[in-house]
Design an enzyme around this catalytic site. Structure first.
Site, mmCIF file in Angstrom:
data_model
loop_
_atom_site.group_PDB
_atom_site.id
_atom_site.type_symbol
_atom_site.label_atom_id
_atom_site.label_comp_id
_atom_site.label_asym_id
_atom_site.label_seq_id
_atom_site.Cartn_x
_atom_site.Cartn_y
_atom_site.Cartn_z
ATOM 1 N N ASP A 183 -0.370 -7.702 8.951
ATOM 2 C CA ASP A 183 -0.568 -7.314 7.484
ATOM 3 C C ASP A 183 0.684 -6.720 6.844
ATOM 4 O OD1 ASP A 183 -3.244 -7.591 8.696
ATOM 5 O OD2 ASP A 183 -3.923 -7.009 6.840
ATOM 6 N N HIS A 241 -4.194 -0.272 10.022
ATOM 7 C CA HIS A 241 -4.588 0.182 8.539
ATOM 8 C C HIS A 241 -6.074 0.264 8.426
ATOM 9 C CE1 HIS A 241 -4.334 -4.115 8.207
ATOM 10 N NE2 HIS A 241 -5.128 -4.096 7.068
ATOM 11 N N ASP A 297 -11.303 -5.613 8.562
ATOM 12 C CA ASP A 297 -10.969 -6.330 9.513
ATOM 13 C C ASP A 297 -10.309 -5.949 10.753
ATOM 14 O OD1 ASP A 297 -9.052 -6.529 7.888
ATOM 15 O OD2 ASP A 297 -8.444 -8.639 8.240
ATOM 16 N N HIS A 298 -9.941 -4.532 10.604
ATOM 17 C CA HIS A 298 -8.988 -3.756 11.371
ATOM 18 C C HIS A 298 -9.740 -2.528 12.138
ATOM 19 C CE1 HIS A 298 -5.384 -6.326 11.118
ATOM 20 N NE2 HIS A 298 -5.920 -6.318 9.711
ATOM 21 N N HIS A 315 -3.434 -13.466 13.136
ATOM 22 C CA HIS A 315 -4.009 -12.921 12.038
ATOM 23 C C HIS A 315 -4.107 -14.339 11.011
ATOM 24 C CE1 HIS A 315 -4.612 -10.506 8.445
ATOM 25 N NE2 HIS A 315 -5.265 -9.650 9.260
ATOM 26 N N HIS A 323 -8.247 -1.681 6.548
ATOM 27 C CA HIS A 323 -9.114 -2.527 6.058
ATOM 28 C C HIS A 323 -9.855 -3.055 6.932
ATOM 29 C CE1 HIS A 323 -6.003 -4.140 2.909
ATOM 30 N NE2 HIS A 323 -6.725 -3.192 2.272
ATOM 31 N N HIS A 373 2.293 -3.677 3.364
ATOM 32 C CA HIS A 373 1.143 -4.179 3.024
ATOM 33 C C HIS A 373 0.725 -3.376 1.483
ATOM 34 C CE1 HIS A 373 -2.170 -6.610 3.547
ATOM 35 N NE2 HIS A 373 -3.082 -5.567 4.153
#
Length: 303
Positions: A206, A61, A65-66, A265, A63, A138
């Site tokens: 997530d 996805h 941090d990814h 994670h 976000h 998520h």
């Protein structure tokens, strides 16, 4: 053999002692990266992996941090004089997000192919292995991934001789193709043995637990799953932010009958995830509370 390395185990933000979650796999010379948060390149170098041979990058996805490590990764690949095309796979919106991130990496010596996942489940045959994307739960559109390496049945030399199959037909038959020689048609089932089990790695971060995750992880040789919280009193927080606890991940691993699970994670507030290992293993014994650099070589069952 399928080589697997969990480059980092952190969620939300990188820490001095924990890189952001990212998984790298290598099979038959092809390299796959799943998620590319800030600091992914540093984690690669620390654990002895190289960015240059990456063929595919999958995003769960969008976000930060990814995916926020992507522009730097692309620049590194360009500076390494890469010319081979790169495939990026991700949720709908990939064709908008990647060009925006490329504002700071506009000129590259290689082509980029952007593939947006269109359904709740979609598979991509990339030659030698298959990537399967499946929808998870998520607070934004998010997917888990399977990397599946199938194995062709073994060529049965004795059956080929017994059936008087010409030598020049052996190779195409072994590849699953019918062959007609002198008016006689030979089929793969005349020379191939029973189906052989391949390898499967499932990656899911997530998400709240879902039956669809269990369905897609079923029988995996390795299940890499988020465990944002190890503390038993964090269940409500996990529900609120659409994440899961160690114990929920373990219940899914048990239900899916996977061979082994790696937790990843972790919340930045979870300083010592290994403290909860014994309780999680009461649910699913083959649980590894991962550390950065966790790695393994998965072998085919009959190797």
């Amino acid at each position: 053999m399928l080589e697997v390395a969990l480059l980092g185990t952190g969620g939300m933000m990188p820490l001095p002692y924990r890189f952001l979650t990212s998984l790298m796999l290598r099979y038959n010379g092809s390299n796959i990266l799943i998620d590319c948060g800030e600091g992914t390149q540093v984690a690669m170098k620390k654990f002895g992996w190289s960015a240059k041979p990456i063929d595919v990058i999958c995003f769960t996805h969008f976000h930060a941090d990814h995916i926020s490590g992507l522009p730097g990764m692309l620049l590194t690949l360009g500076n390494a004089e890469r010319t081979e095309p790169l495939v990026l796979i991700g949720p709908r919106g990939l064709t908008r997000v990647v060009p925006a991130l490329r504002t700071i990496a506009p000129e590259l010596p290689f082509d980029i192919s952007l593939i947006e996942i269109q359904d709740n489940f979609q598979s991509f045959d990339l030659g030698g292995y298959t990537i399967e994307a499946f929808r998870v739960n998520h607070n934004v559109l998010c997917y888990g991934y399977n990397v599946v390496v199938n194995r062709a049945p073994k060529f049965d030399l004795e059956r080929a001789k017994e059936n008087n199959i010409p030598l020049k037909a052996w190779n195409p038959l072994q590849k699953g193709k019918e062959v007609t020689i002198d008016g006689i048609t030979y089929t793969p089932d005349m020379v191939l043995g029973p189906a052989r089990k391949g390898l499967k790695v499932t990656y899911c971060t997530d998400s709240r637990p879902t039956d669809f995750i269990v369905e897609n992880a079923r029988g995996a040789d390795l299940f890499v799953c988020e465990g944002m919280y190890g503390e038993p009193d964090k269940l409500e927080k996990a529900k609120e932010h659409k994440h899961m606890t160690f114990y929920e991940a373990a219940e899914m691993a048990k239900a899916a009958e996977v061979k082994e699970m790696w937790l990843t994670h972790y919340s930045p507030s979870l300083a010592h995830p290994e403290e909860y290992k014994s309780e999680v293993r009461k649910i699913f014994e083959k649980t590894i509370v991962s550390k950065d650099g966790q790695n393994t070589d998965l072998m085919f069952p009959d190797d």
